[in-house]
Design a protein around this motif. Structure first.
Motif, PDB file in Angstrom:
ATOM      1  N   ILE A 173      -6.510 -32.312 -13.151  1.00  0.00           N
ATOM      2  CA  ILE A 173      -7.943 -32.480 -13.765  1.00  0.00           C
ATOM      3  C   ILE A 173      -9.021 -31.904 -12.778  1.00  0.00           C
ATOM      4  O   ILE A 173      -8.904 -32.563 -11.767  1.00  0.00           O
ATOM      5  CB  ILE A 173      -7.892 -33.812 -14.392  1.00  0.00           C
ATOM      6  N   LEU A 174      -9.728 -30.911 -13.108  1.00  0.00           N
ATOM      7  CA  LEU A 174     -10.810 -30.370 -12.297  1.00  0.00           C
ATOM      8  C   LEU A 174     -12.185 -31.198 -12.233  1.00  0.00           C
ATOM      9  O   LEU A 174     -12.118 -32.063 -13.091  1.00  0.00           O
ATOM     10  CB  LEU A 174     -11.161 -28.952 -13.063  1.00  0.00           C
ATOM     11  N   LYS A 175     -12.751 -31.202 -11.176  1.00  0.00           N
ATOM     12  CA  LYS A 175     -12.165 -30.267 -10.221  1.00  0.00           C
ATOM     13  C   LYS A 175     -11.366 -31.047  -8.903  1.00  0.00           C
ATOM     14  O   LYS A 175     -10.698 -30.430  -8.248  1.00  0.00           O
ATOM     15  CB  LYS A 175     -13.732 -29.845  -9.323  1.00  0.00           C
ATOM     16  N   VAL A 231      -1.900 -34.444 -12.955  1.00  0.00           N
ATOM     17  CA  VAL A 231      -2.250 -34.580 -11.526  1.00  0.00           C
ATOM     18  C   VAL A 231      -3.768 -34.988 -11.362  1.00  0.00           C
ATOM     19  O   VAL A 231      -4.789 -34.305 -11.819  1.00  0.00           O
ATOM     20  CB  VAL A 231      -1.878 -33.293 -10.903  1.00  0.00           C
ATOM     21  N   GLU A 232      -3.988 -35.987 -10.971  1.00  0.00           N
ATOM     22  CA  GLU A 232      -5.267 -36.759 -10.510  1.00  0.00           C
ATOM     23  C   GLU A 232      -5.489 -36.870  -9.014  1.00  0.00           C
ATOM     24  O   GLU A 232      -4.848 -37.258  -8.475  1.00  0.00           O
ATOM     25  CB  GLU A 232      -5.754 -37.874 -11.450  1.00  0.00           C
ATOM     26  N   ASP A 233      -6.763 -36.767  -8.731  1.00  0.00           N
ATOM     27  CA  ASP A 233      -7.043 -37.183  -7.219  1.00  0.00           C
ATOM     28  C   ASP A 233      -7.475 -38.590  -7.160  1.00  0.00           C
ATOM     29  O   ASP A 233      -6.723 -39.279  -6.278  1.00  0.00           O
ATOM     30  CB  ASP A 233      -8.346 -36.441  -6.780  1.00  0.00           C
ATOM     31  N   ILE A 234      -7.907 -39.244  -8.134  1.00  0.00           N
ATOM     32  CA  ILE A 234      -8.353 -40.653  -7.937  1.00  0.00           C
ATOM     33  C   ILE A 234      -8.405 -41.352  -9.559  1.00  0.00           C
ATOM     34  O   ILE A 234      -8.986 -40.652 -10.458  1.00  0.00           O
ATOM     35  CB  ILE A 234      -9.720 -40.687  -7.410  1.00  0.00           C
ATOM     36  N   VAL A 235      -7.910 -42.662  -9.749  1.00  0.00           N
ATOM     37  CA  VAL A 235      -8.089 -43.383 -10.938  1.00  0.00           C
ATOM     38  C   VAL A 235      -9.029 -44.496 -10.418  1.00  0.00           C
ATOM     39  O   VAL A 235      -8.833 -45.188  -9.442  1.00  0.00           O
ATOM     40  CB  VAL A 235      -6.816 -43.916 -11.350  1.00  0.00           C
ATOM     41  N   ASP A 236     -10.008 -44.609 -11.239  1.00  0.00           N
ATOM     42  CA  ASP A 236     -11.258 -45.332 -10.976  1.00  0.00           C
ATOM     43  C   ASP A 236     -11.265 -46.425 -11.918  1.00  0.00           C
ATOM     44  O   ASP A 236     -10.485 -47.476 -12.350  1.00  0.00           O
ATOM     45  CB  ASP A 236     -12.314 -44.678 -10.976  1.00  0.00           C
ATOM     46  N   SER A 237     -12.096 -46.325 -13.042  1.00  0.00           N
ATOM     47  CA  SER A 237     -12.253 -47.209 -14.077  1.00  0.00           C
ATOM     48  C   SER A 237     -10.925 -46.971 -15.118  1.00  0.00           C
ATOM     49  O   SER A 237     -10.531 -47.852 -15.827  1.00  0.00           O
ATOM     50  CB  SER A 237     -13.474 -46.773 -15.047  1.00  0.00           C
ATOM     51  N   GLY A 238     -10.476 -45.775 -15.067  1.00  0.00           N
ATOM     52  CA  GLY A 238      -9.053 -45.407 -16.000  1.00  0.00           C
ATOM     53  C   GLY A 238      -9.614 -45.161 -17.345  1.00  0.00           C
ATOM     54  O   GLY A 238      -9.085 -44.546 -18.034  1.00  0.00           O
ATOM     55  N   VAL A 239     -11.156 -44.605 -17.441  1.00  0.00           N
ATOM     56  CA  VAL A 239     -11.639 -44.342 -18.744  1.00  0.00           C
ATOM     57  C   VAL A 239     -11.012 -42.836 -18.763  1.00  0.00           C
ATOM     58  O   VAL A 239     -10.697 -42.466 -20.174  1.00  0.00           O
ATOM     59  CB  VAL A 239     -12.959 -44.316 -18.756  1.00  0.00           C
ATOM     60  N   THR A 240     -11.029 -41.852 -18.025  1.00  0.00           N
ATOM     61  CA  THR A 240     -10.577 -40.501 -18.085  1.00  0.00           C
ATOM     62  C   THR A 240      -9.338 -40.485 -18.423  1.00  0.00           C
ATOM     63  O   THR A 240      -9.019 -39.787 -19.551  1.00  0.00           O
ATOM     64  CB  THR A 240     -10.756 -39.880 -16.695  1.00  0.00           C
ATOM     65  N   LEU A 241      -8.359 -41.206 -17.709  1.00  0.00           N
ATOM     66  CA  LEU A 241      -6.886 -40.854 -17.994  1.00  0.00           C
ATOM     67  C   LEU A 241      -6.588 -41.417 -19.453  1.00  0.00           C
ATOM     68  O   LEU A 241      -5.591 -41.102 -20.051  1.00  0.00           O
ATOM     69  CB  LEU A 241      -6.117 -41.681 -16.890  1.00  0.00           C
ATOM     70  N   SER A 282     -15.609 -34.125 -18.747  1.00  0.00           N
ATOM     71  CA  SER A 282     -16.715 -34.471 -18.075  1.00  0.00           C
ATOM     72  C   SER A 282     -16.983 -36.006 -18.768  1.00  0.00           C
ATOM     73  O   SER A 282     -16.556 -36.068 -20.094  1.00  0.00           O
ATOM     74  CB  SER A 282     -17.886 -33.629 -18.350  1.00  0.00           C
ATOM     75  N   SER A 283     -17.448 -37.000 -17.856  1.00  0.00           N
ATOM     76  CA  SER A 283     -17.676 -38.124 -18.433  1.00  0.00           C
ATOM     77  C   SER A 283     -19.035 -38.749 -18.350  1.00  0.00           C
ATOM     78  O   SER A 283     -19.487 -38.362 -17.198  1.00  0.00           O
ATOM     79  CB  SER A 283     -16.557 -39.105 -18.044  1.00  0.00           C
ATOM     80  N   TYR A 284     -19.684 -39.425 -19.310  1.00  0.00           N
ATOM     81  CA  TYR A 284     -20.862 -39.809 -19.241  1.00  0.00           C
ATOM     82  C   TYR A 284     -20.825 -41.527 -18.979  1.00  0.00           C
ATOM     83  O   TYR A 284     -19.964 -42.043 -19.859  1.00  0.00           O
ATOM     84  CB  TYR A 284     -21.791 -39.454 -20.148  1.00  0.00           C
ATOM     85  N   TYR A 289     -18.316 -31.897   0.613  1.00  0.00           N
ATOM     86  CA  TYR A 289     -17.063 -32.290   1.394  1.00  0.00           C
ATOM     87  C   TYR A 289     -15.757 -32.548   0.767  1.00  0.00           C
ATOM     88  O   TYR A 289     -14.935 -32.815   1.291  1.00  0.00           O
ATOM     89  CB  TYR A 289     -17.201 -34.026   1.380  1.00  0.00           C
ATOM     90  N   ARG A 290     -15.613 -31.495  -0.414  1.00  0.00           N
ATOM     91  CA  ARG A 290     -14.316 -31.425  -0.800  1.00  0.00           C
ATOM     92  C   ARG A 290     -13.332 -30.765   0.089  1.00  0.00           C
ATOM     93  O   ARG A 290     -12.055 -30.754  -0.278  1.00  0.00           O
ATOM     94  CB  ARG A 290     -14.284 -30.403  -2.178  1.00  0.00           C
ATOM     95  N   ASN A 291     -14.008 -29.941   0.913  1.00  0.00           N
ATOM     96  CA  ASN A 291     -13.073 -29.145   1.634  1.00  0.00           C
ATOM     97  C   ASN A 291     -12.660 -29.897   3.209  1.00  0.00           C
ATOM     98  O   ASN A 291     -11.845 -29.286   3.676  1.00  0.00           O
ATOM     99  CB  ASN A 291     -13.800 -27.857   2.280  1.00  0.00           C
TER     100      ASN A 291
HETATM  101  C1  PRP Z   1     -13.268 -38.294 -11.064  1.00  0.00           C
HETATM  102  C2  PRP Z   1     -11.817 -37.830 -10.859  1.00  0.00           C
HETATM  103  C3  PRP Z   1     -11.018 -38.398 -12.063  1.00  0.00           C
HETATM  104  C4  PRP Z   1     -12.147 -39.401 -12.723  1.00  0.00           C
HETATM  105  C5  PRP Z   1     -11.675 -40.861 -12.506  1.00  0.00           C
HETATM  106  O1  PRP Z   1     -13.715 -37.067 -11.648  1.00  0.00           O
HETATM  107  O2  PRP Z   1     -11.410 -36.860 -10.417  1.00  0.00           O
HETATM  108  O3  PRP Z   1     -11.021 -37.303 -13.018  1.00  0.00           O
HETATM  109  O4  PRP Z   1     -13.448 -39.426 -11.893  1.00  0.00           O
HETATM  110  O5  PRP Z   1     -12.761 -41.856 -12.899  1.00  0.00           O
HETATM  111  P1  PRP Z   1     -12.381 -42.978 -13.929  1.00  0.00           P
HETATM  112  O6  PRP Z   1     -11.101 -43.673 -13.797  1.00  0.00           O
HETATM  113  O7  PRP Z   1     -13.422 -43.817 -13.872  1.00  0.00           O
HETATM  114  O8  PRP Z   1     -12.288 -42.097 -15.312  1.00  0.00           O
HETATM  115  P2  PRP Z   1     -15.188 -36.644 -11.238  1.00  0.00           P
HETATM  116  O9  PRP Z   1     -15.857 -37.139 -12.807  1.00  0.00           O
HETATM  117  O10 PRP Z   1     -15.775 -37.141 -10.182  1.00  0.00           O
HETATM  118  O11 PRP Z   1     -15.306 -35.207 -11.366  1.00  0.00           O
HETATM  119  P3  PRP Z   1     -14.862 -34.071 -10.266  1.00  0.00           P
HETATM  120  O12 PRP Z   1     -13.226 -34.278 -10.224  1.00  0.00           O
HETATM  121  O13 PRP Z   1     -14.950 -32.780 -10.796  1.00  0.00           O
HETATM  122  O14 PRP Z   1     -15.446 -34.530  -8.765  1.00  0.00           O
END
Ligand code: PRP
Length: 179
Positions: free
Chosen positions: A42-44, A99-109, A69-71, A165-167
């Motif tokens: 999931i980009l980026k 493949v995700e970098d981070i799970v935060d709220s879980g809304v995206t996944l 993209s999420s709002y 800072y991505r790099n």
């Molecule tokens: C981050 C991350 C996940 C999402 C997780 O993406 O890469 O896709 O947020 O958040 P959630 O669990 O609250 O839904 P971000 O929107 O920062 O975009 P980016 O990866 O392009 O920087």
């Protein structure tokens, strides 16, 4: 807020070791070793993790990328999610790992699992490098998690602050500059 102080939370060596472990587990977890696993990053943010995880897996893999993209993310429990770049490939009948970098709220996944499940993959799992369980609004069951971390603002290894800072090779906490 004046952000600017970086401190290493997870070093590049720790990341490498953990990803090698996850790769070995992925190799072991699917019974047929000749069967391909389809990785969807999931980009980026996940681009760096995808590059390393895919090379830590010995079985055949294919890769694809999806833009989301999420709002209202992190502010409301009903963050609206939409696809900005869809897959190039059909996933029906494939073993898929998101493949995700981070799970935060879980809304995206939650949104993605729902969407991709409708395309009838043979199986679907999640590999997330970082997990912030304190922030969870939707339950997420990730088969592979690199590190559970506290609710700090992290950058590096693909993760950004305002696209910067991505790099960085390490995962760092970005905090307010000391006056
Ligand atoms: C981050 C991350 C996940 C999402 C997780 O993406 O890469 O896709 O947020 O958040 P959630 O669990 O609250 O839904 P971000 O929107 O920062 O975009 P980016 O990866 O392009 O920087």
């Amino acid at each position: 807020m004046a952000l600017g102080k970086l401190s290493v939370l997870i070093s590049v060596e720790q990341i490498r070791e953990r990803i090698n472990h996850i790769g070995a587990r992925i190799d072991a977890d699917y019974p047929n070793h000749a069967e391909t696993v389809h990785l969807i990053a999931i980009l980026k943010g996940a681009y760096v993790f995808m590059a390393d995880l895919s090379r830590a897996i010995k079985r055949p893999v294919t890769v694809d990328f999806m833009g989301i993209s999420s709002y209202g993310k992190g502010k409301t429990s009903s963050g609206e999610v939409r696809v900005t770049k869809d897959l190039d490939t059909v996933i029906e009948g494939n073993h898929v790992i998101i493949v995700e970098d981070i799970v935060d709220s879980g809304v995206t996944l939650t949104y993605l699992l729902n969407l991709l499940d409708q395309r009838k993959p043979k199986s679907i799992k999640i590999a997330a490098l970082l997990d912030k369980p304190e922030r969870r609004l939707r339950p997420i069951n990730a088969a592979y998690v690199g590190f559970s971390i506290p609710d700090e603002f992290v950058v590096g290894y693909g993760l950004d602050y305002a696209e910067k800072y991505r790099n960085l090779p390490d995962i760092c906490v970005l905090s307010e500059e000391d006056e």
